[in-house]
Scaffold this motif. Sequence first.
Motif, PDB file in Angstrom:
ATOM      1  N   VAL A 110      -3.064 112.802  65.696  1.00 27.07           N
ATOM      2  CA  VAL A 110      -4.168 112.933  66.655  1.00 27.07           C
ATOM      3  C   VAL A 110      -5.480 113.181  65.918  1.00 27.07           C
ATOM      4  O   VAL A 110      -6.504 112.565  66.224  1.00 27.07           O
ATOM      5  N   ILE A 111      -5.440 114.057  64.913  1.00 25.75           N
ATOM      6  CA  ILE A 111      -6.663 114.358  64.170  1.00 25.75           C
ATOM      7  C   ILE A 111      -7.173 113.119  63.435  1.00 25.75           C
ATOM      8  O   ILE A 111      -8.355 112.781  63.489  1.00 25.75           O
ATOM      9  N   ILE A 112      -6.259 112.430  62.758  1.00 19.70           N
ATOM     10  CA  ILE A 112      -6.687 111.280  61.958  1.00 19.70           C
ATOM     11  C   ILE A 112      -7.216 110.158  62.838  1.00 19.70           C
ATOM     12  O   ILE A 112      -8.310 109.636  62.615  1.00 19.70           O
ATOM     13  N   ILE A 113      -6.450 109.808  63.862  1.00 23.51           N
ATOM     14  CA  ILE A 113      -6.880 108.708  64.730  1.00 23.51           C
ATOM     15  C   ILE A 113      -8.138 109.120  65.502  1.00 23.51           C
ATOM     16  O   ILE A 113      -9.078 108.342  65.643  1.00 23.51           O
ATOM     17  N   GLY A 114      -8.158 110.362  65.960  1.00 24.23           N
ATOM     18  CA  GLY A 114      -9.312 110.829  66.723  1.00 24.23           C
ATOM     19  C   GLY A 114     -10.586 110.748  65.910  1.00 24.23           C
ATOM     20  O   GLY A 114     -11.613 110.258  66.383  1.00 24.23           O
ATOM     21  N   HIS A 115     -10.526 111.180  64.647  1.00 25.44           N
ATOM     22  CA  HIS A 115     -11.779 111.164  63.897  1.00 25.44           C
ATOM     23  C   HIS A 115     -12.131 109.760  63.431  1.00 25.44           C
ATOM     24  O   HIS A 115     -13.291 109.421  63.283  1.00 25.44           O
ATOM     25  N   MET A 116     -11.116 108.897  63.276  1.00 26.90           N
ATOM     26  CA  MET A 116     -11.410 107.486  62.983  1.00 26.90           C
ATOM     27  C   MET A 116     -12.129 106.842  64.155  1.00 26.90           C
ATOM     28  O   MET A 116     -13.066 106.073  63.983  1.00 26.90           O
ATOM     29  N   SER A 117     -11.648 107.154  65.349  1.00 32.89           N
ATOM     30  CA  SER A 117     -12.231 106.571  66.540  1.00 32.89           C
ATOM     31  C   SER A 117     -13.700 106.961  66.653  1.00 32.89           C
ATOM     32  O   SER A 117     -14.564 106.151  67.005  1.00 32.89           O
ATOM     33  N   LEU A 118     -13.982 108.210  66.304  1.00 33.82           N
ATOM     34  CA  LEU A 118     -15.357 108.685  66.385  1.00 33.82           C
ATOM     35  C   LEU A 118     -16.276 107.934  65.423  1.00 33.82           C
ATOM     36  O   LEU A 118     -17.432 107.696  65.695  1.00 33.82           O
ATOM     37  N   LYS A 119     -15.708 107.571  64.260  1.00 34.72           N
ATOM     38  CA  LYS A 119     -16.520 106.927  63.229  1.00 34.72           C
ATOM     39  C   LYS A 119     -16.513 105.409  63.349  1.00 34.72           C
ATOM     40  O   LYS A 119     -17.192 104.733  62.586  1.00 34.72           O
ATOM     41  N   LEU A 120     -15.725 104.887  64.287  1.00 30.70           N
ATOM     42  CA  LEU A 120     -15.543 103.444  64.383  1.00 30.70           C
ATOM     43  C   LEU A 120     -16.882 102.737  64.522  1.00 30.70           C
ATOM     44  O   LEU A 120     -17.624 102.969  65.459  1.00 30.70           O
ATOM     45  N   PHE A 121     -17.190 101.900  63.570  1.00 28.68           N
ATOM     46  CA  PHE A 121     -18.463 101.202  63.575  1.00 28.68           C
ATOM     47  C   PHE A 121     -18.256  99.750  63.162  1.00 28.68           C
ATOM     48  O   PHE A 121     -18.684  98.828  63.855  1.00 28.68           O
ATOM     49  N   ASP A 122     -17.545  99.551  62.052  1.00 28.33           N
ATOM     50  CA  ASP A 122     -17.406  98.193  61.517  1.00 28.33           C
ATOM     51  C   ASP A 122     -16.641  97.272  62.461  1.00 28.33           C
ATOM     52  O   ASP A 122     -17.007  96.123  62.625  1.00 28.33           O
ATOM     53  N   LEU A 123     -15.607  97.795  63.100  1.00 24.94           N
ATOM     54  CA  LEU A 123     -14.830  96.945  64.008  1.00 24.94           C
ATOM     55  C   LEU A 123     -15.703  96.486  65.174  1.00 24.94           C
ATOM     56  O   LEU A 123     -15.708  95.313  65.552  1.00 24.94           O
ATOM     57  N   ILE A 124     -16.483  97.417  65.718  1.00 24.82           N
ATOM     58  CA  ILE A 124     -17.354  97.068  66.846  1.00 24.82           C
ATOM     59  C   ILE A 124     -18.395  96.044  66.407  1.00 24.82           C
ATOM     60  O   ILE A 124     -18.637  95.055  67.093  1.00 24.82           O
ATOM     61  N   ARG A 125     -18.957  96.273  65.219  1.00 26.10           N
ATOM     62  CA  ARG A 125     -19.954  95.330  64.695  1.00 26.10           C
ATOM     63  C   ARG A 125     -19.361  93.948  64.478  1.00 26.10           C
ATOM     64  O   ARG A 125     -20.023  92.940  64.683  1.00 26.10           O
ATOM     65  N   ALA A 126     -18.105  93.918  64.022  1.00 22.29           N
ATOM     66  CA  ALA A 126     -17.482  92.623  63.727  1.00 22.29           C
ATOM     67  C   ALA A 126     -17.188  91.868  65.023  1.00 22.29           C
ATOM     68  O   ALA A 126     -17.277  90.647  65.066  1.00 22.29           O
ATOM     69  N   ILE A 127     -16.833  92.596  66.069  1.00 20.29           N
ATOM     70  CA  ILE A 127     -16.481  91.926  67.318  1.00 20.29           C
ATOM     71  C   ILE A 127     -17.738  91.581  68.116  1.00 20.29           C
ATOM     72  O   ILE A 127     -17.839  90.521  68.719  1.00 20.29           O
ATOM     73  N   VAL A 128     -18.701  92.483  68.097  1.00 21.36           N
ATOM     74  CA  VAL A 128     -19.955  92.266  68.825  1.00 21.36           C
ATOM     75  C   VAL A 128     -21.114  92.412  67.827  1.00 21.36           C
ATOM     76  O   VAL A 128     -21.599  93.509  67.614  1.00 21.36           O
ATOM     77  N   PRO A 129     -21.529  91.305  67.198  1.00 22.51           N
ATOM     78  CA  PRO A 129     -22.518  91.432  66.113  1.00 22.51           C
ATOM     79  C   PRO A 129     -23.822  92.102  66.548  1.00 22.51           C
ATOM     80  O   PRO A 129     -24.464  92.761  65.739  1.00 22.51           O
ATOM     81  N   ASP A 130     -24.209  91.955  67.822  1.00 23.68           N
ATOM     82  CA  ASP A 130     -25.427  92.616  68.257  1.00 23.68           C
ATOM     83  C   ASP A 130     -25.101  94.061  68.648  1.00 23.68           C
ATOM     84  O   ASP A 130     -24.561  94.318  69.727  1.00 23.68           O
ATOM     85  N   ALA A 131     -25.444  94.991  67.745  1.00 24.30           N
ATOM     86  CA  ALA A 131     -25.048  96.387  67.971  1.00 24.30           C
ATOM     87  C   ALA A 131     -25.740  96.977  69.190  1.00 24.30           C
ATOM     88  O   ALA A 131     -25.290  97.966  69.752  1.00 24.30           O
ATOM     89  N   ASN A 132     -26.842  96.353  69.597  1.00 22.10           N
ATOM     90  CA  ASN A 132     -27.575  96.894  70.738  1.00 22.10           C
ATOM     91  C   ASN A 132     -27.055  96.299  72.044  1.00 22.10           C
ATOM     92  O   ASN A 132     -27.804  95.796  72.863  1.00 22.10           O
ATOM     93  N   THR A 133     -25.748  96.340  72.219  1.00 23.55           N
ATOM     94  CA  THR A 133     -25.123  95.799  73.421  1.00 23.55           C
ATOM     95  C   THR A 133     -24.607  96.959  74.256  1.00 23.55           C
ATOM     96  O   THR A 133     -23.764  97.728  73.794  1.00 23.55           O
ATOM     97  N   TYR A 134     -25.134  97.059  75.467  1.00 22.74           N
ATOM     98  CA  TYR A 134     -24.862  98.231  76.292  1.00 22.74           C
ATOM     99  C   TYR A 134     -23.360  98.492  76.466  1.00 22.74           C
ATOM    100  O   TYR A 134     -22.889  99.607  76.311  1.00 22.74           O
ATOM    101  N   ALA A 135     -22.605  97.418  76.733  1.00 19.99           N
ATOM    102  CA  ALA A 135     -21.197  97.598  77.090  1.00 19.99           C
ATOM    103  C   ALA A 135     -20.392  98.318  76.006  1.00 19.99           C
ATOM    104  O   ALA A 135     -19.488  99.093  76.307  1.00 19.99           O
ATOM    105  N   ILE A 136     -20.716  98.050  74.745  1.00 21.39           N
ATOM    106  CA  ILE A 136     -19.864  98.605  73.683  1.00 21.39           C
ATOM    107  C   ILE A 136     -20.572  99.704  72.902  1.00 21.39           C
ATOM    108  O   ILE A 136     -20.158 100.078  71.812  1.00 21.39           O
TER     109      ILE A 136
END
Lengths: 295, 301
Positions: free
Chosen positions: B228-254
């Motif tokens: 829980v600790i490891i996955i939880g803190h990874m989730s908090l830091k998740l940035f690259d995956l979101i950027r790779a899926i939605v290149p425009d970081a300024n997208t409200y939905a994500i």
Amino acid sequence: MTTATVPATADVDAGDLRRGKRSARPKLNRTLKYALLLVGVIFVLIPAYVLVVTSFKGASDADPSTAWYLPTEWVTDGWVKAWETLSPSLGRTFALVIPASIISAVMGSMNGFVLSRWRFPYANLVFTMILFGMFIPYQAVMIPLTQLLQNLGVPGGIPSLLLLHIVYGIPICTLIFRNYYESIPTELIEASRMDGAGLLRTYASVIIPLSAPGFVVVIIWQFTAVWNDYLFAAFFSSGSNGPVTIALSFLAGGQLTDYGASMAGALIASIPTLIVYILLGKYFVGGLMSGSVKG
Amino acid sequence: MFKRIKSWGPPLLLVTPSIILVAVFVYVLIGQNLQISMTNKHTAAPATKSVGFDNYIRLLQDDDFQHSLRNLGLLTVVFLAGTLIFGFLWAWILERPAFGEGFFRSVYLAPMAVSFIASGVVWRWLLSSLQTDQPGGERASGLNRLLDDVGLGFLQNSWWSDPNWGIAAIAVPAIWQLSGYVMALFLAGFRGIPDELREAARIDGCSEWKLYRHVIFPQLSPVMLSAVIIIGHMSLKLFDLIRAIVPDANTYAIQVPATEMWVKYIGGDYADSAAIGMIMLVLVALVVIPYLVYTSRQEKR
């Protein structure tokens, strides 16, 4: 998947039912077990299938409506284009990953030894403070970090990333080595002390020769972490001096995405870490365990 | 005094470089970041004054930022649930010797070796939002196309494009990537339980299910906590995956704090960017510090 066992228990009397249940149960379990395992394999392999298949499609062939099918004609255009785009960054990434892994591993080894076997006052507090560095979101230091590197005059691109990966690799390397050295019998160190060896001599002549497995685990961990990093790369490098993750995100992130090339690129960028994983898989798991504060 | 220096000197010599580096790159920088977050540096112009916690108060009251926090919560819950379910089930099955065990384990773990950026390339396409029954739907691709092809067309959805629940779709690739890791953790947990314990329970007439329910599963709670600790803190830091899926970081939905921090940074709003970083740090610390304290106490015992 359960149908095989249901008739066996449905038309028998109570006595048989119990026996039937007993003998049927492992069978049910086994079917269910492999069904679940298979679902997992499909879940894991779907993206891999798409990557491989699409990477061999020509531009006209890579239409969304037929994306699940095999290529009508297997071509390597995507691979050629991806290789041309990525190859300069691959060289840079190797030049970053290798020294970063080795240097942080050496520092981790020294820390791990001291913190497990040659403690000083407040060693535990120091260890916990170092460990916390592993969990911090780098976003919380990023802005002053850009200023610090500027003030230190570290050039952007690989030199900056090298420094950052060494520094922020220290916590995890320390943790892995500390756990590893805890398993070395104290007698060995005491014997060396009795012989009059000081800390440095003990470290050099007793600990280092025993450290190979620890180094393998740490280097695998650092190799994959540094190779796969994108956050630091995005802040501290650009397309012309960045590592492969940056090059790949440019290749894949454009408006007119060439699916074949970007998927080939994703495969190329994953090959080194996958090779490490396949060759050293056993230790890879060990590394993953050590990454969890107390595995 | 001299004797003390002699016994503490060499160990300190070995660890001092690391301590200094960590002290500067972690703790000093956190302090400086806090300072920046309390200024009015919202544009390219330099900061002129300290504004205390105003930036924090404004951010926390801001609808957009609240949306980011809500997204983060949702992402974390789905990510955690998914990896724990898959990871636990696979580990439980593979815990007893099974045919092809090594194969399954390797397959499940392999995504872990791949970067989020590389896996994002394919997941971006798999999670494409166009559906077959929409205008232009003949060009629908990815999972929507696959679901339609196998007769499950009603499961099609807009994935990450949905402003309320879309962030949960980002958890799918994250689960894909890290379930194997959680499996490995649980496997180690299972293997760490002594055989004698199982034998004793069996001799006492425990059924297999009861053995697991009352003897084995409770022993796994520390592993569960680690996961829980490891996955939880990874989730908090998740940035690259979101950027790779939605290149425009300024997208409200994500939008999550990590992407919002980047957007503000690019826009030169260092004060807000730093404040978001600090909020992320507090969120991590709330979870990790009790955990570090707990594990170091466990060790002492």
